[in-house]
Design a protein around this motif. Structure first.
Motif, PDB file in Angstrom:
ATOM      1  N   LEU A 182       9.158   4.589  -0.018  1.00  0.00           N
ATOM      2  CA  LEU A 182       7.955   5.155  -0.457  1.00  0.00           C
ATOM      3  C   LEU A 182       6.987   4.582   0.992  1.00  0.00           C
ATOM      4  N   ASP A 183       6.035   5.759   1.320  1.00  0.00           N
ATOM      5  CA  ASP A 183       5.129   5.341   2.483  1.00  0.00           C
ATOM      6  C   ASP A 183       3.904   6.166   2.259  1.00  0.00           C
ATOM      7  N   ALA A 184       2.760   5.411   1.909  1.00  0.00           N
ATOM      8  CA  ALA A 184       1.600   6.307   1.531  1.00  0.00           C
ATOM      9  C   ALA A 184       1.976   7.304   0.376  1.00  0.00           C
ATOM     10  N   GLY A 185       2.599   6.636  -0.579  1.00  0.00           N
ATOM     11  CA  GLY A 185       2.927   7.550  -1.868  1.00  0.00           C
ATOM     12  C   GLY A 185       4.071   8.501  -1.661  1.00  0.00           C
ATOM     13  N   ARG A 186       4.660   8.675  -0.789  1.00  0.00           N
ATOM     14  CA  ARG A 186       5.363   9.694  -0.494  1.00  0.00           C
ATOM     15  C   ARG A 186       6.875   9.309  -0.352  1.00  0.00           C
ATOM     16  N   VAL A 187       8.042   9.930  -0.552  1.00  0.00           N
ATOM     17  CA  VAL A 187       9.230   9.486  -0.274  1.00  0.00           C
ATOM     18  C   VAL A 187       9.587   9.956   1.173  1.00  0.00           C
ATOM     19  N   ILE A 188       9.972   8.779   1.898  1.00  0.00           N
ATOM     20  CA  ILE A 188      10.197   9.133   3.350  1.00  0.00           C
ATOM     21  C   ILE A 188      11.692   9.184   3.550  1.00  0.00           C
ATOM     22  N   ALA A 189      12.548   8.338   2.837  1.00  0.00           N
ATOM     23  CA  ALA A 189      13.960   8.414   2.837  1.00  0.00           C
ATOM     24  C   ALA A 189      14.568   7.799   1.767  1.00  0.00           C
ATOM     25  N   ALA A 190      15.731   8.361   1.414  1.00  0.00           N
ATOM     26  CA  ALA A 190      16.519   7.892   0.184  1.00  0.00           C
ATOM     27  C   ALA A 190      18.173   8.022   0.648  1.00  0.00           C
ATOM     28  N   GLY A 191      18.802   7.128   0.185  1.00  0.00           N
ATOM     29  CA  GLY A 191      20.197   6.915   0.525  1.00  0.00           C
ATOM     30  C   GLY A 191      20.634   5.369   0.579  1.00  0.00           C
ATOM     31  N   GLY A 229       0.806  -1.469   0.063  1.00  0.00           N
ATOM     32  CA  GLY A 229      -0.026   0.048  -0.020  1.00  0.00           C
ATOM     33  C   GLY A 229       0.837   1.123  -0.056  1.00  0.00           C
ATOM     34  N   SER A 230       1.944   1.246  -0.129  1.00  0.00           N
ATOM     35  CA  SER A 230       2.839   2.241   0.066  1.00  0.00           C
ATOM     36  C   SER A 230       2.780   3.079  -1.492  1.00  0.00           C
ATOM     37  N   GLY A 231       2.643   2.510  -2.482  1.00  0.00           N
ATOM     38  CA  GLY A 231       2.391   3.178  -3.852  1.00  0.00           C
ATOM     39  C   GLY A 231       3.753   2.684  -4.776  1.00  0.00           C
ATOM     40  N   LYS A 232       4.489   1.633  -4.153  1.00  0.00           N
ATOM     41  CA  LYS A 232       5.648   1.247  -5.046  1.00  0.00           C
ATOM     42  C   LYS A 232       5.138   0.493  -6.410  1.00  0.00           C
ATOM     43  N   SER A 233       4.238  -0.293  -6.349  1.00  0.00           N
ATOM     44  CA  SER A 233       3.562  -0.983  -7.235  1.00  0.00           C
ATOM     45  C   SER A 233       3.138   0.082  -8.392  1.00  0.00           C
TER      46      SER A 233
END
Length: 262
Positions: A227-236, A41-45
């Motif tokens: 991704l969480d709920a369609g938003r990027v919450i971390a990257a690295g 459900g995070s939006g990645k698919s």
């Protein structure tokens, strides 16, 4: 010149009143294995389908090797050098392994559809060359002995390898892998990790890896977007993402962090 093969900026996709992807950015550098992770459900698919052109964004833009591809469909993106695999295998189960590879690559043939239907000398020569390349790739995956067998007679792990070979035959510059470890045994996961690394190193392609198995992500990825709920919450880098408190507290849970380090 940019070192990015894929650059997605401010991507938004809605389904009715639900925002599945909400202003997400995602990039893949040339020669890189980049990960995309998130819970169900995070939006990645949805993001994968946006990257490959299966869906069109309501806002934002996609650039592929410096060219805007935002409004291009999956066929044109494939012709420009993008390939993908699927979480649920999409092979022609009644066809042979070799025919699965060849059929998926017909779109790249220089001879036209009519020439192929009429079996012109030029079309037949091109198909022979394509079949030779398919058999060469099957050997690369240790599947040469299975070339004439139906895909339905193979194990899930072997079918995964066929799907990867089919994608490589298209000579992509970016290969999007959608949960390739799904349904594989630990031994086959180990083999998959080695294969994906070789794909990048020997064929020079970039890879966007969408995966739930964090061992695969940690061992392969140069960078990870969460991704969480369609938003990027971390990257690295993977280790930084695993230890990101916002990621752990937001949706993964402290138990996941311990498992990811196992």
């Amino acid at each position: 010149m940019s070192d990015l093969i894929l650059d997605a900026r401010g991507i938004v996709r809605r389904f009715g009143g639900v925002v599945a992807v909400d202003g997400a950015d995602l990039s893949v550098r040339k020669g890189e294995i980049a990960g995309l992770i998130g819970p169900n459900g995070s939006g990645k698919s949805t993001m994968v389908n946006l990257v490959t052109g299966e869906l069109a964004p309501h806002a934002g833009s996609f650039t592929f090797d410096g060219q805007d591809i935002t409004r291009l469909g999956p066929g044109e993106r494939t012709r420009r050098g993008m390939a993908r695999s699927f979480q649920m295998l999409r092979l022609f189960r009644s066809l042979s392994v070799e025919d699965n590879l060849v059929l998926a690559s017909h779109f790249r043939m220089q001879t036209g559809t009519l020439a192929n239907v009429l079996r012109s000398p030029a079309a037949m020569a091109e198909e022979r060359a394509l079949r030779a390349r398919a058999r060469e790739l099957l050997g690369w995956f240790d599947l040469a002995d299975f070339a004439g067998r139906p895909v339905s007679a193979m194990s899930i792990g072997q079918q995964r390898m066929v799907e990867l070979a089919r994608g490589i035959l298209a000579q992509p510059r970016l290969f999007v892998l959608d949960e390739p470890a799904a349904g594989l045994s630990p031994v086959n996961v180990d083999r998959l990790i080695a294969i994906i690394r070789r794909m990048r190193d020997e064929f020079g392609m970039s890879i966007l890896l969408v995966e739930h198995d964090m061992r695969v992500v940690r061992e392969l990825c140069d960078q990870v977007t969460v991704l969480d709920a369609g938003r990027v919450i971390a990257a690295g880098v993977p280790e930084a993402v695993v230890n990101d408190l916002a990621v752990v507290e937001a949706y993964i849970g402290s138990g996941w962090k311990r498992r990811a380090k196992a």
